[in-house]
Design an enzyme around this catalytic site. Sequence first.
Site, PDB file in Angstrom:
ATOM      1  N   CYS A 309      55.840 -45.932  49.296  1.00 27.58           N
ATOM      2  CA  CYS A 309      54.276 -45.904  48.254  1.00 27.58           C
ATOM      3  C   CYS A 309      53.839 -47.999  48.901  1.00 27.58           C
ATOM      4  CB  CYS A 309      54.862 -46.548  47.030  1.00 27.58           C
ATOM      5  SG  CYS A 309      56.127 -47.595  46.802  1.00 27.58           S
ATOM      6  N   LYS A 368      46.474 -52.354  51.067  1.00 30.31           N
ATOM      7  CA  LYS A 368      45.985 -51.539  50.062  1.00 30.31           C
ATOM      8  C   LYS A 368      43.978 -51.599  50.959  1.00 30.31           C
ATOM      9  CE  LYS A 368      49.713 -49.786  48.113  1.00 30.31           C
ATOM     10  NZ  LYS A 368      49.833 -48.957  47.764  1.00 30.31           N
ATOM     11  N   GLU A 376      43.052 -40.155  57.385  1.00 22.01           N
ATOM     12  CA  GLU A 376      44.237 -39.243  57.087  1.00 22.01           C
ATOM     13  C   GLU A 376      43.912 -39.347  54.936  1.00 22.01           C
ATOM     14  OE1 GLU A 376      45.802 -41.706  58.473  1.00 22.01           O
ATOM     15  OE2 GLU A 376      48.113 -42.283  57.007  1.00 22.01           O
TER      16      GLU A 376
HETATM   17 FE1  HC0 Z   1      52.127 -52.508  43.931  1.00 19.74          FE
HETATM   18 FE2  HC0 Z   1      52.386 -49.693  43.925  1.00 19.74          FE
HETATM   19  S1  HC0 Z   1      53.730 -51.172  42.611  1.00 19.74           S
HETATM   20  S2  HC0 Z   1      52.724 -50.774  45.829  1.00 19.74           S
HETATM   21  O1  HC0 Z   1      52.899 -53.235  44.884  1.00 19.74           O
HETATM   22  O2  HC0 Z   1      54.029 -47.674  44.748  1.00 19.74           O
HETATM   23  O3  HC0 Z   1      49.600 -53.075  45.798  1.00 19.74           O
HETATM   24  O4  HC0 Z   1      51.366 -53.551  41.652  1.00 19.74           O
HETATM   25  O5  HC0 Z   1      49.757 -50.464  43.183  1.00 19.74           O
HETATM   26  O6  HC0 Z   1      50.231 -47.460  45.670  1.00 19.74           O
HETATM   27  O7  HC0 Z   1      51.606 -48.097  41.703  1.00 19.74           O
HETATM   28  C1  HC0 Z   1      50.912 -52.761  44.978  1.00 19.74           C
HETATM   29  C2  HC0 Z   1      51.043 -52.961  42.730  1.00 19.74           C
HETATM   30  C3  HC0 Z   1      51.238 -51.240  43.393  1.00 19.74           C
HETATM   31  C4  HC0 Z   1      50.734 -48.170  44.407  1.00 19.74           C
HETATM   32  C5  HC0 Z   1      51.929 -48.882  42.175  1.00 19.74           C
HETATM   33  C6  HC0 Z   1      53.002 -48.854  44.586  1.00 19.74           C
END
Ligand code: HC0
Length: 579
Positions: A309, A368, A376
């Site tokens: 993630c 992000k 994709e």
């Molecule tokens: Fe995170 Fe996520 S926890 S990466 O660190 O899994 O940016 O806050 O949003 O997508 O939910 C970052 C934080 C997020 C994602 C989530 C994950």
Amino acid sequence: MLTVHIDGKTTTIPAGGTILDAARKLDIDIPTLCYLNLEDLKVNNKAASCRICVVEVEGRRNLAPACATPATDGMVVKSNTLRVLNARKTVLELLLSDHPKDCLVCAKSGECELQDLAEKFGIRESPYDGGEMSHYRKDVSPSIIRDMDKCIMCRRCETMCNDIQTCGVLSGVNRGFTAVVAPAFEMNLADTVCTNCGQCVAVCPVGALVENDNSWDVVDALADPDKVVIVQTAPAVRAALGEDLGIAPGTSVTGKMAAALRRLGFDHIFDTDFAADLTIMEEGSEFLDRLTRYLGGDQTAKLPILTSCCPGWVKFFEHNFQDMLDVPSTAKSPQQMFGAIAKTYYADMLGIPRDKLVVVSVMPCLAKKYERARPEFSVDGNPDVDIVISTRELARLIKRMNIDFASLPDEDFDAPLGESTGAAPIFGVTGGVIEAALRTAYELATGETLQKVDFEDVRGMDGVKVATVQVGPHELRIGIAHGLGNARKLLNRVREGETFHAIEVMACPGGCIGGGGQPYHHGDIELLKLRTQVLYAEDAGKPLRKSHQNPYIIELYEKFLGKPLSEKSHHLLHTHYFK
Ligand code: HC0
Ligand code: SF4
């Protein structure tokens, strides 16, 4: 221990410590710029290049840099003589002679350490101005802007990228006025193995490295009467947003954040936490599927499963672990799952085509911005997530719109994509994704109710953690790393044959709470711990704490997806990786 006297005060420090260590113990403020020593995070920038921290040492003719001069027993130091003051002023004037004076429009204005020092020292002009000055092209990646005219060669970014993240992207090049920190062959960042983690941005003291600010794109979208504009907020944002808006660190601002987003004019206020619960359904099911096949002797079942993630981590393993591309979970990140569901399920609920819906993310992370732009994650050129802004950018937007954040009431997210369980907010902390996954995997695997949902062994700030967890008859070995250098160490252990069943990696120190888009934390580990506490408290305060209990997730599967790992789920919620 060494006894050190500074400005008439006396302290003791362990052998090997510096004059600066002793001064800090005495609460004597010696200014620094290039200095970056974060013991808890094992960061130590040894450049000692700026010389702003010079002091007088009794018995020595030359001034000494406090950050790099080892203390000796009985040493007598003066940090505030006229000679010291004048030397520091000259250092600043020389730095400013090769630095643009465009503070009015600099992204770092107000948070720039050089600007703060120039103001403190009352520098109004530099006697060295008028000579040669470097002019370097701007380098713009989806996540980061490099404006190297502003580089002061402190090399904090280089230390972060090379020593801590082990990405090896940045190093000092050229000489004299053209000296800068740059990628090899002075390539654009986007063409290198840069992961977009943003940790170089997090430690840059000036405006040389800043986020690619998309806040005006949000304003444009909100002003467009033909668009429905929705927003999702990442777990870690609520733990730090208040810091940039006059609220004490360690205060949860979840309710005020929802209220502020409503005042900004978003049509629906949703939460990435909803998609974090969804991620657990998919990733947890994938893990159990692989585990069952693995234990049944299926050689094609790959373990350990790696969480997928964190987009900085994903790009890191795509570059560095190409022999293991079939090991990570295929689950998309919560940000991208949210976008995919919003532009299908939710657009259908609204009865609008996907290109009429604008999905905005607020993230603690700069990677992000890169992730949302990966090809994709688009359908016929229309991205699942349209705009990503960082926590800092949201704080600026709130100030720009004259919203009195501190006096806002606490408001709720909207249904259905704003509801979440306690398993979701802890995604923002190192160890949190795996803890959330274990809560669900345990109940799905055993059919029993998990009595104690807190998995204390996976919590904490150690760079690499290893825990053993009993799930029914299986003893699972779990690995957790935060910071990409720690991730490399852990993955090398896997390569060497050490057994793990599941591994969580987050690219940033502490997890997303220490992300490159968060209010600048200046490596303050106590601040990171306060942010951590906000998310654990949010988890503990929720009536439901396991992702599979989320009623809106259950409804999503009933009405739209079928079940985890269904064909539709695979199509919308899973991805693949590239060499
Ligand atoms: Fe995170 Fe996520 S926890 S990466 O660190 O899994 O940016 O806050 O949003 O997508 O939910 C970052 C934080 C997020 C994602 C989530 C994950
Ligand atoms: Fe290195 Fe991360 Fe900065 Fe890229 S974003 S240059 S990987 S520290």
